[in-house]
Design an enzyme around this catalytic site. Structure first.
Site, mmCIF file in Angstrom:
data_model
loop_
_atom_site.group_PDB
_atom_site.id
_atom_site.type_symbol
_atom_site.label_atom_id
_atom_site.label_comp_id
_atom_site.label_asym_id
_atom_site.label_seq_id
_atom_site.Cartn_x
_atom_site.Cartn_y
_atom_site.Cartn_z
ATOM 1 N N THR A 262 22.464 -67.331 -85.920
ATOM 2 C CA THR A 262 22.610 -68.507 -85.054
ATOM 3 C C THR A 262 21.374 -69.408 -85.118
ATOM 4 O OG1 THR A 262 23.926 -67.129 -83.588
ATOM 5 C CG2 THR A 262 23.125 -69.199 -82.676
ATOM 6 N N LYS B 106 11.061 -62.705 -79.984
ATOM 7 C CA LYS B 106 10.124 -62.247 -78.924
ATOM 8 C C LYS B 106 9.780 -60.774 -79.066
ATOM 9 C CE LYS B 106 14.299 -61.893 -76.878
ATOM 10 N NZ LYS B 106 15.390 -62.810 -76.857
ATOM 11 N N GLU C 83 6.567 -70.589 -80.663
ATOM 12 C CA GLU C 83 7.012 -71.368 -79.499
ATOM 13 C C GLU C 83 8.408 -70.950 -79.028
ATOM 14 O OE1 GLU C 83 5.263 -74.132 -77.691
ATOM 15 O OE2 GLU C 83 6.822 -73.187 -76.512
ATOM 16 N N VAL D 26 9.734 -67.744 -76.361
ATOM 17 C CA VAL D 26 9.822 -67.769 -74.897
ATOM 18 C C VAL D 26 10.464 -69.078 -74.467
ATOM 19 C CG1 VAL D 26 8.550 -67.721 -72.720
ATOM 20 C CG2 VAL D 26 7.717 -66.392 -74.665
ATOM 21 N N GLY E 280 13.319 -70.515 -75.155
ATOM 22 C CA GLY E 280 14.143 -71.278 -76.106
ATOM 23 C C GLY E 280 13.505 -72.604 -76.478
ATOM 24 N N ILE F 242 12.149 -74.839 -74.559
ATOM 25 C CA ILE F 242 11.101 -75.364 -73.659
ATOM 26 C C ILE F 242 9.728 -75.261 -74.335
ATOM 27 C CG2 ILE F 242 9.975 -75.089 -71.409
ATOM 28 C CD1 ILE F 242 12.452 -73.544 -70.467
ATOM 29 N N ASP G 193 14.052 -58.175 -71.587
ATOM 30 C CA ASP G 193 13.860 -59.440 -72.305
ATOM 31 C C ASP G 193 12.850 -60.326 -71.543
ATOM 32 O OD1 ASP G 193 15.094 -61.538 -74.345
ATOM 33 O OD2 ASP G 193 15.087 -62.505 -72.389
ATOM 34 N N LYS H 80 8.875 -61.635 -72.467
ATOM 35 C CA LYS H 80 8.491 -63.053 -72.418
ATOM 36 C C LYS H 80 7.300 -63.279 -71.484
ATOM 37 C CE LYS H 80 13.119 -64.601 -73.700
ATOM 38 N NZ LYS H 80 14.450 -64.917 -73.155
ATOM 39 N N GLY I 145 20.200 -70.557 -77.139
ATOM 40 C CA GLY I 145 21.174 -71.422 -77.805
ATOM 41 C C GLY I 145 20.661 -71.909 -79.134
HETATM 42 N N1 HSE Z 1 19.229 -63.057 -74.250
HETATM 43 C C1 HSE Z 1 18.277 -64.078 -74.040
HETATM 44 C C2 HSE Z 1 18.592 -64.822 -72.744
HETATM 45 C C3 HSE Z 1 18.294 -65.020 -75.214
HETATM 46 O O1 HSE Z 1 19.671 -64.607 -72.185
HETATM 47 O O2 HSE Z 1 17.769 -65.574 -72.238
HETATM 48 C C4 HSE Z 1 17.085 -65.874 -75.363
HETATM 49 O O3 HSE Z 1 15.914 -65.156 -75.539
#
Ligand code: HSE
Length: 401
Positions: A11, A100, A124, A127, A129, A131, A196, A200, A297
């Protein structure tokens, strides 16, 4: 012309190729040279797809090609991503990653290798996406000592909690919905258990503190135990519940926690809904800043990757000094972390006892049948655990942010 390679055509990797082609002219204006993808490394073939002519299956093809100056790593996972990234850096090629897991585990080592080989390791997109948060931390907040980072760092759990808050559905129902929409994985544990978000906040804290914060040292709770009853109390309090990653820094020390927190309606993080992420950074000069956007995304994440690619192309063989050493910074024992708690107790509990144990500022009755809830004064985790043990029959508890 800058020739780059993309490792992993999933993706994000395909989003990077798409973004580079979508904005080719404006990117060229910024880098002052054309950026072109020469190789795409993937285990698979893509017959009939124009990308097929760039597909290679052996990472050494990229490592040994002197034309390649920047390599994008969008494979995910720690291995073989780390081996491949290290090989590229040792060959003097800058590496840009969205991964990450790789950054949280080996960020300091990869950065050191980049410095030793006059190239860059940028992350970048690892963490938040799309931003921009990593680069602002080390390029814009230079006058500041960062005193706190608090963020909604996981889109999946924020979506689930938003659904629970707005529609009154259970965790299980909201999770099913998130899976149906493709936000949550079939095995959602990394998201819903907080791992996750933990990686981050460990990355952000490492960048802010200049030392390696090991993510397993951070006390982490997920959202699987958050119930519709918790949201009934939140509503009564005019609050919501968000999974936050928080680090508080003072005098070179740090306390960190990842957990669901009750958050008041007038706090900027309250209005961050659905899959969006936001990070609040407090500096001792600038005061509070908030960074908001799509935390995941294809194209938003690709945007952050391409921004790093552009930076790496412009820097050429100048290694940007990113303050992140291999020296480990161990967060303080989480039991010294202070907050107020909402504690749910059986209705039948002796009032004197809960008054003595929790010194409530507020008692909520009649919200959920058979129970009451107290809002405690600020206390440490250790004090709370002691009080909860003495109470013996706590139904549930949530910290207040
Ligand atoms: N699984 C992660 C989320 C994807 O839902 O934020 C992005 O790191």
């Amino acid at each position: 012309m800058a020739k780059i390679a993309v490792m992993g055509y999933g993706t994000i990797g395909s989003g990077v190729v798409e973004a580079l082609s979508m904005n080719q002219k404006s990117i060229q204006a910024k880098t002052e040279e054309e950026v072109s993808v020469k190789y795409v490394l993937d285990l698979r073939d893509f017959p009939g797809d124009p990308i097929q002519e760039k597909i290679v299956h052996d990472y050494q093809v990229i490592a040994q090609d002197p034309e390649i100056s920047v390599v994008v790593e969008t494979m995910g996972g720690v291995e073989p991503a780390n081996t491949f990234a290290m090989a590229m850096l040792k060959a003097g090629k800058s590496v840009v990653t969205s991964n990450k897991a790789l950054v949280a585990e080996y960020g300091a080592e990869l950065m050191e290798t980049a410095r030793e080989n006059s190239c860059n390791f940028f992350f970048e997109a690892s963490v938040g996406g799309g931003i921009p948060i990593i680069r602002p931390l080390y390029t814009c907040l230079t006058p500041d000592v960062v005193t706190e980072i608090a963020g909604i760092l996981n889109g999946t759990t924020n979506y689930i909690l938003t659904e629970m808050s707005q529609k009154g559905v259970s965790f299980e129902e909201a999770l099913k919905e998130a899976q149906a929409l493709g936000y949550a994985e079939r095995d959602p544990s990394a998201d819903v258990e907080g791992h996750d978000a933990c990686r981050k906040i460990a990355i952000l804290s490492s960048v802010a503190m200049g030392r390696k914060v090991v993510f397993t040292d951070i006390h982490t709770e997920g959202i699987t135990h958050v119930t519709t009853e918790d949201f009934a109390y939140a509503k009564e309090l005019g609050m919501s519940i968000k999974l936050l990653g928080i680090s508080k820094m003072a005098d070179g020390a740090m306390e960190s926690i990842v957990a669901p927190f009750l958050i008041r309606a007038d706090h900027p993080l309250y209005s961050v809904q659905d899959v969006f992420n936001a990070v609040m950074v407090t500096g001792n000069v600038v005061d509070q800043l908030m960074f908001f956007g799509r935390g995941a995304g294809k194209l938003p994440t690709a945007a952050a990757v391409v921004a790093d690619v552009i930076e790496a192309v412009k820097l050429k063989d100048v290694s940007e000094a990113l303050p992140w050493s291999k020296e480990v910074l161990t967060p303080d024992d989480y039991r010294s972390y202070e907050s107020r708690f909402m504690v749910r107790l059986p209705e039948s509990m002796d009032e004197k006892l809960y008054q003595e144990l929790f010194r409530p500022q507020k008692v909520l009755k009649g919200i959920v049948a058979g129970e009451l809830a107290v809002i405690t004064e600020s206390m440490t985790e250790a004090q709370y655990l002691e009080a909860a043990k003495k109470a013996g029959n706590v139904i549930g508890s949530t910290r207040l942010y």
